[in-house]
Write a protein that holds these residues in place. Structure first.
Motif, mmCIF file in Angstrom:
data_model
loop_
_atom_site.group_PDB
_atom_site.id
_atom_site.type_symbol
_atom_site.label_atom_id
_atom_site.label_comp_id
_atom_site.label_asym_id
_atom_site.label_seq_id
_atom_site.Cartn_x
_atom_site.Cartn_y
_atom_site.Cartn_z
ATOM 1 N N LEU A 16 0.860 -1.167 0.000
ATOM 2 C CA LEU A 16 0.000 0.000 0.000
ATOM 3 C C LEU A 16 0.901 1.223 0.000
ATOM 4 N N HIS A 17 0.655 2.149 -0.920
ATOM 5 C CA HIS A 17 1.427 3.392 -0.970
ATOM 6 C C HIS A 17 0.712 4.458 -0.146
ATOM 7 N N ALA A 18 1.455 5.123 0.719
ATOM 8 C CA ALA A 18 0.895 6.200 1.542
ATOM 9 C C ALA A 18 1.961 7.249 1.768
ATOM 10 N N GLU A 19 1.631 8.504 1.467
ATOM 11 C CA GLU A 19 2.599 9.585 1.656
ATOM 12 C C GLU A 19 3.010 9.711 3.119
ATOM 13 N N ALA A 20 2.104 9.465 4.036
ATOM 14 C CA ALA A 20 2.399 9.504 5.463
ATOM 15 C C ALA A 20 2.552 8.077 5.975
ATOM 16 N N ARG A 21 3.407 7.313 5.300
ATOM 17 C CA ARG A 21 3.548 5.895 5.596
ATOM 18 C C ARG A 21 3.807 5.598 7.064
ATOM 19 N N ASP A 22 4.757 6.282 7.665
ATOM 20 C CA ASP A 22 5.120 5.955 9.037
ATOM 21 C C ASP A 22 3.992 6.266 10.012
ATOM 22 N N SER A 23 3.262 7.348 9.766
ATOM 23 C CA SER A 23 2.111 7.668 10.611
ATOM 24 C C SER A 23 1.011 6.630 10.446
ATOM 25 N N LEU A 24 0.744 6.255 9.202
ATOM 26 C CA LEU A 24 -0.278 5.237 8.952
ATOM 27 C C LEU A 24 0.149 3.902 9.545
ATOM 28 N N LEU A 25 1.416 3.567 9.414
ATOM 29 C CA LEU A 25 1.937 2.325 9.999
ATOM 30 C C LEU A 25 1.687 2.310 11.505
ATOM 31 N N GLY A 26 1.993 3.406 12.184
ATOM 32 C CA GLY A 26 1.745 3.484 13.624
ATOM 33 C C GLY A 26 0.272 3.361 13.964
ATOM 34 N N TYR A 27 -0.577 4.002 13.156
ATOM 35 C CA TYR A 27 -2.022 3.935 13.362
ATOM 36 C C TYR A 27 -2.517 2.492 13.242
ATOM 37 N N LEU A 28 -2.080 1.811 12.195
ATOM 38 C CA LEU A 28 -2.523 0.432 11.972
ATOM 39 C C LEU A 28 -2.002 -0.500 13.063
ATOM 40 N N ARG A 29 -0.754 -0.322 13.450
ATOM 41 C CA ARG A 29 -0.190 -1.189 14.496
ATOM 42 C C ARG A 29 -0.895 -0.961 15.827
ATOM 43 N N ALA A 30 -1.257 0.297 16.113
ATOM 44 C CA ALA A 30 -2.007 0.590 17.340
ATOM 45 C C ALA A 30 -3.385 -0.071 17.313
ATOM 46 N N ASP A 34 -0.840 -6.057 11.934
ATOM 47 C CA ASP A 34 0.601 -6.302 11.818
ATOM 48 C C ASP A 34 1.143 -5.804 10.475
ATOM 49 N N ALA A 35 0.982 -4.504 10.240
ATOM 50 C CA ALA A 35 1.521 -3.886 9.031
ATOM 51 C C ALA A 35 3.033 -3.749 9.199
ATOM 52 N N LYS A 36 3.757 -3.772 8.077
ATOM 53 C CA LYS A 36 5.220 -3.728 8.115
ATOM 54 C C LYS A 36 5.759 -2.911 6.946
ATOM 55 N N VAL A 37 7.025 -2.562 7.057
ATOM 56 C CA VAL A 37 7.772 -1.994 5.943
ATOM 57 C C VAL A 37 8.754 -3.078 5.526
ATOM 58 N N GLY A 93 -7.481 5.741 9.135
ATOM 59 C CA GLY A 93 -6.163 6.349 9.297
ATOM 60 C C GLY A 93 -5.927 7.446 8.287
ATOM 61 N N MET A 94 -6.345 7.219 7.064
ATOM 62 C CA MET A 94 -6.168 8.230 6.022
ATOM 63 C C MET A 94 -7.111 9.404 6.226
ATOM 64 N N GLU A 95 -8.324 9.142 6.670
ATOM 65 C CA GLU A 95 -9.268 10.229 6.927
ATOM 66 C C GLU A 95 -8.849 11.057 8.133
ATOM 67 N N ALA A 96 -8.023 10.474 8.997
ATOM 68 C CA ALA A 96 -7.541 11.190 10.185
ATOM 69 C C ALA A 96 -6.389 12.126 9.821
ATOM 70 N N GLY A 97 -6.165 12.325 8.531
ATOM 71 C CA GLY A 97 -5.124 13.238 8.105
ATOM 72 C C GLY A 97 -3.863 12.551 7.644
ATOM 73 N N LEU A 98 -3.947 11.290 7.350
ATOM 74 C CA LEU A 98 -2.800 10.546 6.851
ATOM 75 C C LEU A 98 -3.014 10.329 5.362
ATOM 76 N N PRO A 99 -2.484 11.208 4.498
ATOM 77 C CA PRO A 99 -2.803 11.164 3.070
ATOM 78 C C PRO A 99 -2.239 9.940 2.363
ATOM 79 N N ALA A 100 -3.005 9.442 1.429
ATOM 80 C CA ALA A 100 -2.558 8.328 0.593
ATOM 81 C C ALA A 100 -2.187 8.874 -0.776
ATOM 82 N N ALA A 101 -1.301 8.160 -1.435
ATOM 83 C CA ALA A 101 -0.926 8.568 -2.800
ATOM 84 C C ALA A 101 -0.851 7.339 -3.667
ATOM 85 N N ALA A 102 -1.747 7.251 -4.605
ATOM 86 C CA ALA A 102 -1.664 6.160 -5.577
ATOM 87 C C ALA A 102 -0.571 6.558 -6.572
ATOM 88 N N TYR A 103 0.306 5.654 -6.866
ATOM 89 C CA TYR A 103 1.399 5.947 -7.786
ATOM 90 C C TYR A 103 1.334 4.940 -8.910
#
Length: 105
Positions: A16-30, A34-37, A93-103
């Motif tokens: 999944l591509h997300a411009e705020a990847r690390d923030s979204l990762l933290g949101y999902l893990r919370a 079990d999202a990962k990089v 997570g994205m609606e909470a201000g964590l923008p996604a970017a389709a590439y």
């Protein structure tokens, strides 16, 4: 994209591509997901490729992907409810201000 004839896909990573990847990762893990990089460093910047002389900026698409891609769990034990929960959590997570970017290339 359909697999080639006679080839069975493994489906071992759901990227999944997300411009705020690390923030979204933290949101999902919370949320208990079990999202990962999986690939944080592009191949041309790996120590094993240092003799090739590539530097940051030589492959901007690979670098963008390395910095903006996370992986969602994908395996045979996921239920429909698990998948729905992950989809809702990504959306929240994205609606909470964590923008996604389709590439698409």
């Amino acid at each position: 994209v359909a697999p080639c004839a006679g080839v069975e896909p493994a489906f071992h990573i759901y990227p999944l591509h997300a411009e705020a990847r690390d923030s979204l990762l933290g949101y999902l893990r919370a949320a208990g997901i079990d999202a990962k990089v999986h690939y944080p460093t592009p191949l041309h910047l790996q120590p094993a490729a240092s003799s090739l002389g590539y530097k940051s900026g030589d492959f901007p698409v690979a670098e963008w992907c390395a910095g903006n891609t996370l992986s969602l769990p994908v395996h045979e034990f996921l239920t429909e409810a698990d998948i729905d929960f992950m989809a809702r959590s990504v959306r929240e997570g994205m609606e909470a201000g964590l923008p996604a970017a389709a590439y698409d290339r």
